[in-house]
Design a protein around this motif. Sequence first.
Motif, short mmCIF file in Angstrom:
data_model
loop_
_atom_site.label_atom_id
_atom_site.label_comp_id
_atom_site.label_asym_id
_atom_site.label_seq_id
_atom_site.Cartn_x
_atom_site.Cartn_y
_atom_site.Cartn_z
N ASP A 201 17.12 -38.03 -21.33
CA ASP A 201 16.44 -36.90 -21.96
C ASP A 201 14.93 -37.02 -21.72
OD1 ASP A 201 15.08 -35.30 -24.08
OD2 ASP A 201 17.15 -34.93 -24.74
N VAL A 202 14.30 -35.92 -21.32
CA VAL A 202 12.87 -35.95 -20.99
C VAL A 202 12.04 -36.34 -22.21
CG1 VAL A 202 12.36 -33.52 -21.49
CG2 VAL A 202 11.08 -34.72 -19.69
N ARG A 203 12.55 -36.08 -23.43
CA ARG A 203 11.83 -36.50 -24.63
C ARG A 203 11.82 -38.01 -24.76
NH1 ARG A 203 15.24 -32.37 -28.28
NH2 ARG A 203 16.78 -33.22 -26.81
N ALA A 204 12.92 -38.65 -24.38
CA ALA A 204 12.97 -40.12 -24.39
C ALA A 204 12.03 -40.69 -23.34
CB ALA A 204 14.39 -40.60 -24.13
N TYR A 205 11.95 -40.02 -22.21
CA TYR A 205 11.02 -40.43 -21.16
C TYR A 205 9.58 -40.42 -21.69
CZ TYR A 205 7.95 -39.75 -17.10
OH TYR A 205 6.94 -39.83 -16.20
N GLY A 206 9.18 -39.33 -22.34
CA GLY A 206 7.84 -39.24 -22.88
C GLY A 206 7.58 -40.29 -23.94
N ALA A 207 8.58 -40.55 -24.81
CA ALA A 207 8.41 -41.54 -25.87
C ALA A 207 8.23 -42.95 -25.30
CB ALA A 207 9.61 -41.51 -26.81
#
Length: 450
Positions: A46-52
Amino acid sequence: MSRAGPTQARSMPTWRYALGMFGLSIPINTVRVTTLLFYVDILGLDVRAYGAVMAVYAVIDAIDNPVLGHLSDRTRSRWGRRRPWLVVGSVLLAAAFVGYFFVPSTVDGLALVAWFAVFAILTEAADSMYAANYNALLPELFPAEHERAGANSLRQAFQLLAFAIALAATPFLTTSLFGSDDSPDGFRTTALLYAGIALVALLFMALGVREDPARVVEDHSGFITGARTILRNPHFWLVGVATACYLVPLAFVLAGVQLYVKYSLGLPVAYSLWLIGSSIAIAAAGLPAWTALVRRRGAPFAWRLAYMFLAAGFVPFYFADSLIQAVLGLGVVAIGWSGLLATNDLIQARVLDEDVRRHGQHREGLFLSAFGIFSRLTGATAGIGLGSLGFLFGYYSGAEPGPDPGLAFRVAVAVYPFVIALVGVVLSLLIRIPDAGVHQPAAHAPQLTR
């Protein structure tokens, strides 16, 4: 260690020193340019996990960079201050890089997030260890700005050669020659190939280092005292933020260019080879001209001009609707990139020279590693920006691309970078750059700082 005069510190040929940048650039830039495609689009992270993960990494890296630099400054061994760290960093970087792409097929969900986090942090930490020591050698081995300009230009040329191999060739190797657009197999083979090339180059440079013996025995202040001195230096903050304003836009482009080609231009991912390759060629061709400009007008003038080219190029890049138009737009960005490659390290070296003049200590490792914090924040900033594509455009992964992924990646690789580069233009015009050299310039010497 035997005592020797200052010439011993410069017995390493310039090309051998520059070769270290070649080995350093292959793995770290391969990671940066392929993470979205490999982890998000193919493996389904998930791109949100990438950012985190990238945000958490930034905090860790902000701590380990100056610590590693300080430890290097204070290292005492028969091999000098830098060489032991360079050798260990070489091996760790190659090993972590291979692990980054060898994700077991059974790993998914939270386990995939954990795998990505562990190997992203290990790879960047090993890169920090090597880079902190490698960069600290530039002002020591090349004390005059015209010498630094030549050495820096050559090492940046090696970096661009590594870009051509690691970045431009990677889409073809991973998705065409060794694998396909939706398979991770090509990435594993490519990682092994690149790790071997990088390890040879990194060790060859490291084993040839001969440092100035006078600096090895120099007494240094403690970490807290040194860090406090650096943090109180206004040039550290101004030049550091300006540096981030050139690196963050490039991080956005490197991270998103393959999906820009796929979604915004509607072309196969392998076509990004031509887009990246042409930009590298333009940047490499421009290095001699920028180096000549530095020697004629001084580093600050060339530095400011380069920022203007960098920002201007993102406008046509946003509006491009064909590969040719995208190449032309990114080509203008590449002219600015070339100028900043040729000048930014020289500007930082001037700040370091001023610190030596004021305080009488050579703390290249700590100071340049502190500057490195701004460089390391680029990945986190780009990660957060790319993470915003989810709530702004509905792009979360290859399985959930949202209604208009083409617009999403135009914003990611052109709008965000333009705004940040424009801040860099303003800062570069406002900063008064110190003189070069560790000795105070004579009162009648020509001033090239403004």
